[in-house]
Design a protein around this motif. Structure first.
Motif, PDB file in Angstrom:
ATOM      1  N   ARG A 229     -10.003   2.443 -12.991  1.00  0.00           N
ATOM      2  CA  ARG A 229      -9.032   1.610 -13.685  1.00  0.00           C
ATOM      3  C   ARG A 229      -9.312   1.639 -15.198  1.00  0.00           C
ATOM      4  O   ARG A 229     -10.362   2.104 -15.642  1.00  0.00           O
ATOM      5  CB  ARG A 229      -9.114   0.165 -13.166  1.00  0.00           C
ATOM      6  N   PRO A 230      -8.370   1.123 -16.001  1.00  0.00           N
ATOM      7  CA  PRO A 230      -8.581   1.139 -17.461  1.00  0.00           C
ATOM      8  C   PRO A 230      -9.858   0.427 -17.885  1.00  0.00           C
ATOM      9  O   PRO A 230     -10.199  -0.639 -17.346  1.00  0.00           O
ATOM     10  CB  PRO A 230      -7.339   0.421 -17.984  1.00  0.00           C
ATOM     11  N   ALA A 231     -10.545   1.012 -18.826  1.00  0.00           N
ATOM     12  CA  ALA A 231     -11.819   0.461 -19.298  1.00  0.00           C
ATOM     13  C   ALA A 231     -11.915   0.641 -20.805  1.00  0.00           C
ATOM     14  O   ALA A 231     -11.624   1.716 -21.334  1.00  0.00           O
ATOM     15  CB  ALA A 231     -12.996   1.153 -18.612  1.00  0.00           C
ATOM     16  N   LEU A 232     -12.326  -0.431 -21.470  1.00  0.00           N
ATOM     17  CA  LEU A 232     -12.492  -0.414 -22.924  1.00  0.00           C
ATOM     18  C   LEU A 232     -13.934  -0.778 -23.246  1.00  0.00           C
ATOM     19  O   LEU A 232     -14.474  -1.759 -22.716  1.00  0.00           O
ATOM     20  CB  LEU A 232     -11.545  -1.417 -23.575  1.00  0.00           C
ATOM     21  N   VAL A 233     -14.548   0.002 -24.098  1.00  0.00           N
ATOM     22  CA  VAL A 233     -15.898  -0.278 -24.578  1.00  0.00           C
ATOM     23  C   VAL A 233     -15.791  -0.636 -26.057  1.00  0.00           C
ATOM     24  O   VAL A 233     -15.284   0.156 -26.861  1.00  0.00           O
ATOM     25  CB  VAL A 233     -16.835   0.940 -24.382  1.00  0.00           C
ATOM     26  N   VAL A 234     -16.221  -1.847 -26.405  1.00  0.00           N
ATOM     27  CA  VAL A 234     -16.172  -2.332 -27.787  1.00  0.00           C
ATOM     28  C   VAL A 234     -17.604  -2.532 -28.249  1.00  0.00           C
ATOM     29  O   VAL A 234     -18.357  -3.291 -27.617  1.00  0.00           O
ATOM     30  CB  VAL A 234     -15.381  -3.649 -27.897  1.00  0.00           C
ATOM     31  N   TRP A 235     -17.984  -1.879 -29.331  1.00  0.00           N
ATOM     32  CA  TRP A 235     -19.390  -1.945 -29.755  1.00  0.00           C
ATOM     33  C   TRP A 235     -19.483  -2.302 -31.242  1.00  0.00           C
ATOM     34  O   TRP A 235     -18.681  -1.836 -32.056  1.00  0.00           O
ATOM     35  CB  TRP A 235     -20.069  -0.596 -29.538  1.00  0.00           C
ATOM     36  N   GLN A 256     -11.349   6.147 -17.144  1.00  0.00           N
ATOM     37  CA  GLN A 256     -10.308   5.789 -18.108  1.00  0.00           C
ATOM     38  C   GLN A 256     -10.919   5.076 -19.318  1.00  0.00           C
ATOM     39  O   GLN A 256     -10.253   4.280 -19.981  1.00  0.00           O
ATOM     40  CB  GLN A 256      -9.251   4.879 -17.458  1.00  0.00           C
ATOM     41  N   GLY A 257     -12.160   5.372 -19.614  1.00  0.00           N
ATOM     42  CA  GLY A 257     -12.843   4.679 -20.693  1.00  0.00           C
ATOM     43  C   GLY A 257     -12.452   5.177 -22.069  1.00  0.00           C
ATOM     44  O   GLY A 257     -12.194   6.365 -22.271  1.00  0.00           O
ATOM     45  N   ARG A 258     -12.371   4.260 -23.000  1.00  0.00           N
ATOM     46  CA  ARG A 258     -12.253   4.604 -24.412  1.00  0.00           C
ATOM     47  C   ARG A 258     -13.065   3.601 -25.209  1.00  0.00           C
ATOM     48  O   ARG A 258     -13.399   2.525 -24.722  1.00  0.00           O
ATOM     49  CB  ARG A 258     -10.795   4.642 -24.881  1.00  0.00           C
ATOM     50  N   MET A 259     -13.374   3.936 -26.441  1.00  0.00           N
ATOM     51  CA  MET A 259     -14.299   3.128 -27.222  1.00  0.00           C
ATOM     52  C   MET A 259     -13.709   2.747 -28.566  1.00  0.00           C
ATOM     53  O   MET A 259     -12.992   3.525 -29.200  1.00  0.00           O
ATOM     54  CB  MET A 259     -15.612   3.877 -27.427  1.00  0.00           C
ATOM     55  N   VAL A 260     -14.017   1.508 -28.974  1.00  0.00           N
ATOM     56  CA  VAL A 260     -13.661   1.003 -30.295  1.00  0.00           C
ATOM     57  C   VAL A 260     -14.932   0.470 -30.938  1.00  0.00           C
ATOM     58  O   VAL A 260     -15.704  -0.257 -30.288  1.00  0.00           O
ATOM     59  CB  VAL A 260     -12.602  -0.123 -30.207  1.00  0.00           C
TER      60      VAL A 260
END
Length: 294
Positions: A229-235, A256-260
């Motif tokens: 499922r959609p996944a967002l990594v915020v660091w 479905q990971g992306r990073m901000v």
């Protein structure tokens, strides 16, 4: 704060969708927020204030050392045990297709929830500067807590008395490398362990259990590719406790990971950059799920 009786004990939680005002709580997908060690749900006050007009926001105060209701004597307070508390919490409130977001140890709990095959109620995840892989205990703060957890509850309470002093809380061994701006919140988080004997007992049990298995997140990482499922990594780009490389690695592992990356913040992005974090989460939730990958 509302309360719910779970197998481990009574858990307090904030729920904007439980208000009587028909205009409160938002009508968008539910967002569930998880906090870290020696913190409570107020970690998320800023982002919740930004998002609650559009989404039902639910934030439990988990038994991680700043809770106000003691757990049962037989409660499992290891990381997998607290992850099971989260799953039971979602089940009991019948929350479905939630966006599960965690910061600090809350992010570790998110990883455990979805990697243990308990993600049926989770539609999306957001990992915000959190423990991952072999970063357990994390940084000077984590190593200090691991050592303090070896004390008796009485001695632990005496050790924690120094946390009444703001200058001490701002040291790198305390919250100094976790937040640039959250001094008021850190003082509030210390009150239960400073004033309640039963919370000191829980905190010691929790710290011993959490740091007894330092490979638990390595095992969880092996199963993250199964979460489609959609996944967002915020660091936090300035993070001094959670390696930026770990965030990038998590984003690569999740199908479905992306990073901000967030500027001008330490680990506790909800305190340091709450409005920017809320904006990123809002945008992420609005993007349609293209369906499982890999």
């Amino acid at each position: 704060m509302r309360e719910i009786e779970l197998t481990a004990g009574t858990v307090e939680y904030e729920d904007t969708g439980a208000q009587t005002d028909a205009d409160a709580g938002g009508s968008g997908p539910t967002v569930v927020f998880l906090h870290g060690l020696m913190m409570d749900a107020s970690l998320w006050d800023g982002p919740i204030a930004e998002l609650s007009g559009e989404h039902r926001c639910v934030a439990p105060t988990l038994p991680l050392g700043a809770h106000r209701r003691a757990m049962r004597d037989d409660a499992d307070l290891s990381l997998p045990g607290v992850a099971r508390i989260v799953v039971e919490f979602l089940d009991r409130l019948d929350l479905r297709d939630v966006t599960l977001i965690g910061n600090d140890t809350g992010g570790a709990l998110v990883q455990l929830v979805v990697s243990e095959g308990a993600a049926e109620r989770v539609g999306r995840v957001v990992l915000v500067s959190c423990e991952a892989f072999d970063n357990l205990p994390p940084g000077l703060t984590g190593r200090t807590l691991a050592l303090a957890g070896k004390l008796s509850p009485r001695m632990f309470g005496l050790f924690m008395q120094q946390m009444r002093i703001g200058a001490v809380r701002r040291l790198p061994v305390a919250f100094g490398w976790l937040t640039k701006r959250g001094g008021t919140a850190t003082g509030r988080w210390m009150r239960p362990v400073l004033t309640q004997q039963e919370i000191r007992r829980d905190a010691v049990r929790m710290l011993r259990a959490v740091f007894a298995d330092t490979r638990v997140l390595l095992r969880a990482a092996e199963r993250l590719p199964a979460f489609g499922r959609p996944a967002l990594v915020v660091w936090a780009r300035d993070d001094r406790v959670m390696p930026l490389a770990h965030g990038r690695r998590l984003a690569e592992l999740l199908p479905q990971g992306r990073m901000v990356e967030i500027e001008d913040s330490y680990t506790l992005v909800p305190l340091d950059r709450s409005a920017e974090l809320a904006s990123v989460v809002r945008e992420f939730i609005q993007v349609p799920d293209p369906g499982p990958r890999r």
